[in-house]
Design a protein around this motif. Structure first.
Motif, PDB file in Angstrom:
ATOM      1  N   THR A  11       0.856  -1.189   0.000  1.00 55.95           N
ATOM      2  CA  THR A  11       0.000   0.000   0.000  1.00 55.95           C
ATOM      3  C   THR A  11       0.893   1.241   0.000  1.00 55.95           C
ATOM      4  O   THR A  11       1.937   1.273   0.636  1.00 55.95           O
ATOM      5  CB  THR A  11      -0.927   0.052   1.241  1.00 55.95           C
ATOM      6  OG1 THR A  11      -0.121  -0.136   2.381  1.00 55.95           O
ATOM      7  CG2 THR A  11      -2.027  -0.981   1.195  1.00 55.95           C
ATOM      8  N   GLY A  12       0.444   2.213  -0.781  1.00 55.67           N
ATOM      9  CA  GLY A  12       1.251   3.426  -0.912  1.00 55.67           C
ATOM     10  C   GLY A  12       2.033   3.447  -2.217  1.00 55.67           C
ATOM     11  O   GLY A  12       2.599   4.466  -2.584  1.00 55.67           O
ATOM     12  N   ASP A  13       2.081   2.332  -2.925  1.00 57.53           N
ATOM     13  CA  ASP A  13       2.758   2.299  -4.223  1.00 57.53           C
ATOM     14  C   ASP A  13       1.802   2.751  -5.322  1.00 57.53           C
ATOM     15  O   ASP A  13       0.597   2.564  -5.209  1.00 57.53           O
ATOM     16  CB  ASP A  13       3.216   0.875  -4.559  1.00 57.53           C
ATOM     17  CG  ASP A  13       4.313   0.388  -3.644  1.00 57.53           C
ATOM     18  OD1 ASP A  13       4.896   1.233  -2.922  1.00 57.53           O
ATOM     19  OD2 ASP A  13       4.581  -0.824  -3.627  1.00 57.53           O
TER      20      ASP A  13
ATOM     21  N   GLY B 204       6.325   3.112  -8.859  1.00 62.26           N
ATOM     22  CA  GLY B 204       7.140   3.720  -7.813  1.00 62.26           C
ATOM     23  C   GLY B 204       6.278   3.969  -6.593  1.00 62.26           C
ATOM     24  O   GLY B 204       5.144   3.504  -6.519  1.00 62.26           O
ATOM     25  N   ARG B 205       6.861   4.680  -5.636  1.00 61.84           N
ATOM     26  CA  ARG B 205       6.121   4.966  -4.423  1.00 61.84           C
ATOM     27  C   ARG B 205       5.405   6.303  -4.606  1.00 61.84           C
ATOM     28  O   ARG B 205       5.917   7.199  -5.269  1.00 61.84           O
ATOM     29  CB  ARG B 205       7.129   5.042  -3.275  1.00 61.84           C
ATOM     30  CG  ARG B 205       6.540   4.987  -1.923  1.00 61.84           C
ATOM     31  CD  ARG B 205       6.943   3.719  -1.169  1.00 61.84           C
ATOM     32  NE  ARG B 205       6.256   3.727   0.127  1.00 61.84           N
ATOM     33  CZ  ARG B 205       5.239   2.934   0.376  1.00 61.84           C
ATOM     34  NH1 ARG B 205       4.824   2.073  -0.516  1.00 61.84           N
ATOM     35  NH2 ARG B 205       4.638   2.985   1.550  1.00 61.84           N
ATOM     36  N   SER B 206       4.229   6.422  -4.027  1.00 61.83           N
ATOM     37  CA  SER B 206       3.477   7.663  -4.190  1.00 61.83           C
ATOM     38  C   SER B 206       4.192   8.822  -3.485  1.00 61.83           C
ATOM     39  O   SER B 206       4.779   8.651  -2.419  1.00 61.83           O
ATOM     40  CB  SER B 206       2.080   7.490  -3.623  1.00 61.83           C
ATOM     41  OG  SER B 206       1.455   8.743  -3.545  1.00 61.83           O
ATOM     42  N   ASP B 207       4.120   9.963  -4.122  1.00 64.16           N
ATOM     43  CA  ASP B 207       4.664  11.213  -3.581  1.00 64.16           C
ATOM     44  C   ASP B 207       4.294  11.466  -2.126  1.00 64.16           C
ATOM     45  O   ASP B 207       5.072  12.018  -1.363  1.00 64.16           O
ATOM     46  CB  ASP B 207       4.094  12.388  -4.397  1.00 64.16           C
ATOM     47  CG  ASP B 207       5.114  12.916  -5.371  1.00 64.16           C
ATOM     48  OD1 ASP B 207       6.267  12.472  -5.263  1.00 64.16           O
ATOM     49  OD2 ASP B 207       4.758  13.769  -6.200  1.00 64.16           O
ATOM     50  N   ASN B 208       3.067  11.058  -1.787  1.00 68.16           N
ATOM     51  CA  ASN B 208       2.557  11.297  -0.428  1.00 68.16           C
ATOM     52  C   ASN B 208       3.441  10.688   0.652  1.00 68.16           C
ATOM     53  O   ASN B 208       3.375  11.062   1.805  1.00 68.16           O
ATOM     54  CB  ASN B 208       1.145  10.703  -0.280  1.00 68.16           C
ATOM     55  CG  ASN B 208       0.178  11.349  -1.245  1.00 68.16           C
ATOM     56  OD1 ASN B 208       0.402  12.481  -1.670  1.00 68.16           O
ATOM     57  ND2 ASN B 208      -0.879  10.626  -1.603  1.00 68.16           N
ATOM     58  N   PHE B 209       4.284   9.732   0.234  1.00 67.84           N
ATOM     59  CA  PHE B 209       5.134   9.060   1.211  1.00 67.84           C
ATOM     60  C   PHE B 209       6.599   9.488   1.071  1.00 67.84           C
ATOM     61  O   PHE B 209       7.495   8.833   1.575  1.00 67.84           O
ATOM     62  CB  PHE B 209       5.032   7.541   1.042  1.00 67.84           C
ATOM     63  CG  PHE B 209       3.660   7.011   1.289  1.00 67.84           C
ATOM     64  CD1 PHE B 209       3.311   6.498   2.536  1.00 67.84           C
ATOM     65  CD2 PHE B 209       2.712   7.059   0.290  1.00 67.84           C
ATOM     66  CE1 PHE B 209       2.027   6.022   2.760  1.00 67.84           C
ATOM     67  CE2 PHE B 209       1.430   6.583   0.506  1.00 67.84           C
ATOM     68  CZ  PHE B 209       1.089   6.071   1.744  1.00 67.84           C
ATOM     69  N   ALA B 210       6.809  10.586   0.366  1.00 67.75           N
ATOM     70  CA  ALA B 210       8.174  10.979   0.004  1.00 67.75           C
ATOM     71  C   ALA B 210       9.086  11.216   1.201  1.00 67.75           C
ATOM     72  O   ALA B 210      10.291  11.052   1.106  1.00 67.75           O
ATOM     73  CB  ALA B 210       8.152  12.211  -0.894  1.00 67.75           C
ATOM     74  N   THR B 211       8.514  11.578   2.348  1.00 67.13           N
ATOM     75  CA  THR B 211       9.375  11.866   3.494  1.00 67.13           C
ATOM     76  C   THR B 211       9.476  10.687   4.452  1.00 67.13           C
ATOM     77  O   THR B 211      10.020  10.792   5.543  1.00 67.13           O
ATOM     78  CB  THR B 211       8.845  13.096   4.262  1.00 67.13           C
ATOM     79  OG1 THR B 211       7.457  12.871   4.513  1.00 67.13           O
ATOM     80  CG2 THR B 211       9.044  14.367   3.467  1.00 67.13           C
TER      81      THR B 211
ATOM     82  N   TYR C 131       9.954   8.193  -6.354  1.00 66.73           N
ATOM     83  CA  TYR C 131       8.639   8.688  -5.977  1.00 66.73           C
ATOM     84  C   TYR C 131       7.916   9.249  -7.181  1.00 66.73           C
ATOM     85  O   TYR C 131       8.502   9.965  -7.995  1.00 66.73           O
ATOM     86  CB  TYR C 131       8.762   9.751  -4.888  1.00 66.73           C
ATOM     87  CG  TYR C 131       9.214   9.141  -3.581  1.00 66.73           C
ATOM     88  CD1 TYR C 131       8.311   8.503  -2.745  1.00 66.73           C
ATOM     89  CD2 TYR C 131      10.562   9.169  -3.215  1.00 66.73           C
ATOM     90  CE1 TYR C 131       8.735   7.900  -1.576  1.00 66.73           C
ATOM     91  CE2 TYR C 131      10.998   8.572  -2.044  1.00 66.73           C
ATOM     92  CZ  TYR C 131      10.074   7.945  -1.228  1.00 66.73           C
ATOM     93  OH  TYR C 131      10.490   7.349  -0.074  1.00 66.73           O
ATOM     94  N   VAL C 132       6.676   8.882  -7.315  1.00 64.00           N
ATOM     95  CA  VAL C 132       5.901   9.344  -8.469  1.00 64.00           C
ATOM     96  C   VAL C 132       4.637  10.047  -7.969  1.00 64.00           C
ATOM     97  O   VAL C 132       4.125   9.737  -6.895  1.00 64.00           O
ATOM     98  CB  VAL C 132       5.519   8.173  -9.405  1.00 64.00           C
ATOM     99  CG1 VAL C 132       6.741   7.572 -10.050  1.00 64.00           C
ATOM    100  CG2 VAL C 132       4.748   7.106  -8.653  1.00 64.00           C
ATOM    101  N   PRO C 133       4.155  11.020  -8.763  1.00 58.80           N
ATOM    102  CA  PRO C 133       2.970  11.738  -8.318  1.00 58.80           C
ATOM    103  C   PRO C 133       1.718  10.853  -8.394  1.00 58.80           C
ATOM    104  O   PRO C 133       1.684   9.873  -9.141  1.00 58.80           O
ATOM    105  CB  PRO C 133       2.877  12.903  -9.308  1.00 58.80           C
ATOM    106  CG  PRO C 133       3.655  12.483 -10.497  1.00 58.80           C
ATOM    107  CD  PRO C 133       4.715  11.559 -10.011  1.00 58.80           C
ATOM    108  N   LEU C 134       0.718  11.234  -7.622  1.00 59.87           N
ATOM    109  CA  LEU C 134      -0.571  10.548  -7.648  1.00 59.87           C
ATOM    110  C   LEU C 134      -1.153  10.700  -9.053  1.00 59.87           C
ATOM    111  O   LEU C 134      -1.210  11.808  -9.584  1.00 59.87           O
ATOM    112  CB  LEU C 134      -1.488  11.210  -6.616  1.00 59.87           C
ATOM    113  CG  LEU C 134      -2.786  10.486  -6.275  1.00 59.87           C
ATOM    114  CD1 LEU C 134      -2.504   9.186  -5.558  1.00 59.87           C
ATOM    115  CD2 LEU C 134      -3.683  11.376  -5.441  1.00 59.87           C
ATOM    116  N   PRO C 135      -1.541   9.571  -9.700  1.00 59.75           N
ATOM    117  CA  PRO C 135      -2.047   9.688 -11.071  1.00 59.75           C
ATOM    118  C   PRO C 135      -3.291  10.565 -11.165  1.00 59.75           C
ATOM    119  O   PRO C 135      -4.097  10.609 -10.231  1.00 59.75           O
ATOM    120  CB  PRO C 135      -2.381   8.244 -11.436  1.00 59.75           C
ATOM    121  CG  PRO C 135      -1.610   7.411 -10.505  1.00 59.75           C
ATOM    122  CD  PRO C 135      -1.488   8.191  -9.246  1.00 59.75           C
TER     123      PRO C 135
END
Ligand code: ATP
Ligand code: MG
Length: 445
Positions: free
Chosen positions: A176-178, A193-200, A209-213
């Motif tokens: 979850t989060g990918d 990739g991993r969603s931007d929301n988890f970048a930190t 990290y990739v943006p939410l589609p």
């Protein structure tokens, strides 16, 4: 993309004993003519004005020909295929000379395929395998289906999927989060990739990290794949497939074909040309680098010349340190660099000259930095001086033993005395040759 990366990793295995600093071409480009020339070639390749052309790097040993070619590969990035080889590689007892050449030719030609696919795409919000009792009896449970939640900027959707897709999800290590997409018609899963929301989330950034589609979860998406013609050859020569690109080429698949034949290649070219005409695919001419090109013989030169003339050809970069010599495979035809004149006539020639003292110091310094060694300015200029008398290779090779003597003397920085000590321990080629001629009579004949 995966394929070009394997091509790049072949470099370190085959031709370079020590990696060239990543940005060295950019750093040195404006400093010497040969780097400017190499830079122009890189720019021409990038703007697609080089396909089917060839460049020759010619100059004495240790003048940076191999280094320049590898640096050019790095400048081109991993989207442009790069296939390095050494001239002598064509001589194998198992494979025909021309076959080796043709294979490498096709490793150096990329195809970027754009396909519009129906997909489910989004950030994974939930991933639950639903288990049932094993219907066959016995112990354990089986996954009957998997529930997955996908989120985009526009909305969320919950999907109930076949257990086979659960396996692909596990293979791609989806959590979850990918951000992933699942192809609607065959269930192939791709983790982007991993969603931007988890970048930190973590301190070390091993993740992409990739943006939410955007848009809906269920949609048509343009999917881009980079492959080389050689990948297509291999995929279609194998009896069975299952991978994506093979389904595209499915029309060519005949069971039990295991050899890449000329006929198969022709068929693949036909399909590739059709895709190009239809705008589905785009040709990405890469670079075939043939080091020590004087090792090729007249037969392979002729073959190469013809291959360069064909419609689908990569950029070929040759390198040689030979002057006028006999073309291999002929009785007595002498030609510059051992290359037939008609082929030579097609080449853009970049001449490499021995490095000056300050350039040698600069390169040694770069090398020391990449190898994580500290070196005093005095030691550096001693190496520079030594380099003009011997060779660049020799002084570059002295770095490691010099760092060891520094260590023995409990220092972390290389001093002039370390350089002097190892310089007296190891001979360079010229002094060794001199000793041999001086003491001719003491050696065995
Ligand atoms: N501009 C540069 N930056 C960093 N390292 C370099 C540079 N030029 C040459 N070198 C290093 O110097 C050494 C000799 O260079 P290289 O192997 O490219 O020579 P070459 O011209 O290919 O010689 P040969 O004809 O013997 O094959 C290598 O270790 C290489 O990494
Ligand atoms: Mg070389």
């Amino acid at each position: 993309m995966k394929q070009t990366r394997t091509a790049i990793s072949r470099i370190s295995l085959k031709t370079t004993p020590i990696p060239v600093p990543l940005n060295f071409l950019r750093e040195t480009r404006c400093k010497g003519r040969k780097f400017r020339a190499a830079g122009v070639v890189v720019d021409m390749i990038k703007s697609k004005k080089m396909a089917g052309r060839a460049v020759l790097l010619a100059g004495p040993p240790g003048t940076g020909k191999t280094a320049i070619a590898l640096a050019m590969a790095q400048e081109l990035g991993n989207k442009v295929p790069f296939c390095p080889m050494v001239g002598s590689e064509v001589y194998s007892s198992e494979i025909k000379k021309t076959e080796v050449l043709m294979e490498n030719f096709r490793r150096a030609i990329g195809l970027r395929i754009k396909e519009t696919k129906e997909v489910y795409e989004g950030e994974v919000t939930e991933l639950t395998p639903v288990e049932t009792e094993n219907p066959m009896g016995g112990y354990g449970k089986t996954v009957s289906h998997v529930v997955i939640g996908l989120k985009t900027a526009k909305g969320t959707k919950q999907l109930k999927l076949d257990p086979s897709i659960y396996e692909s999800l596990q293979k791609e290590k989806v959590e979850t989060g990918d951000v992933i997409y699942i192809e609607a018609n065959n269930g192939a899963v791709k983790r982007q990739g991993r969603s931007d929301n988890f970048a930190t989330e973590f301190d070390l950034e091993a993740e992409e990290y990739v943006p939410l589609p955007k848009g809906d979860v269920h949609k048509k998406k343009e999917v881009i794949q980079d492959v080389t013609l050689h990948d297509l050859d291999v995929a279609n020569a194998k009896p069975q497939g299952g991978q994506d690109i093979m389904s595209m080429m499915g029309q060519l698949m005949k069971p039990k074909k295991t050899e890449i034949t000329d006929k198969l290649r022709k068929e693949i070219n036909k399909v590739v040309n059709k895709y190009i005409d239809q705008g589905i695919a785009e040709l990405v001419p890469g670079v075939l680098f043939i080091d020590e090109v004087h090792m090729l013989d007249i037969e392979t030169f002729t073959y190469l010349h013809r291959a360069l003339e064909s419609a689908i050809a990569p950029i070929v970069i040759f390198a040689t340190n030979r002057g006028r010599c006999i073309i291999r495979g002929t009785e007595d035809i002498v030609s510059p660099h051992g290359i037939p004149l008609d082929l030579l006539d097609r080449l853009l020639i970049i001449r490499t000259l021995p490095y000056s003292r300050s350039e040698i110091e600069q390169i040694v310094k770069l090398r020391a930095t990449t190898e994580g060694l500290q070196i005093e300015d005095e030691a550096l200029s001693a190496l520079g001086e030594l380099g003009t008398k011997t060779t660049l290779r020799y002084v570059v090779q002295l770095l490691t033993p010099a760092s060891l003597t520094a260590k023995v003397n409990e220092r972390t920085i290389i001093k002039k005395e370390d350089v002097e000590e190892v310089g007296s321990l190891f001979l360079d080629a010229k002094s060794s040759a001199k000793i041999l001629t001086q003491n001719k009579d003491k050696f065995m004949k």
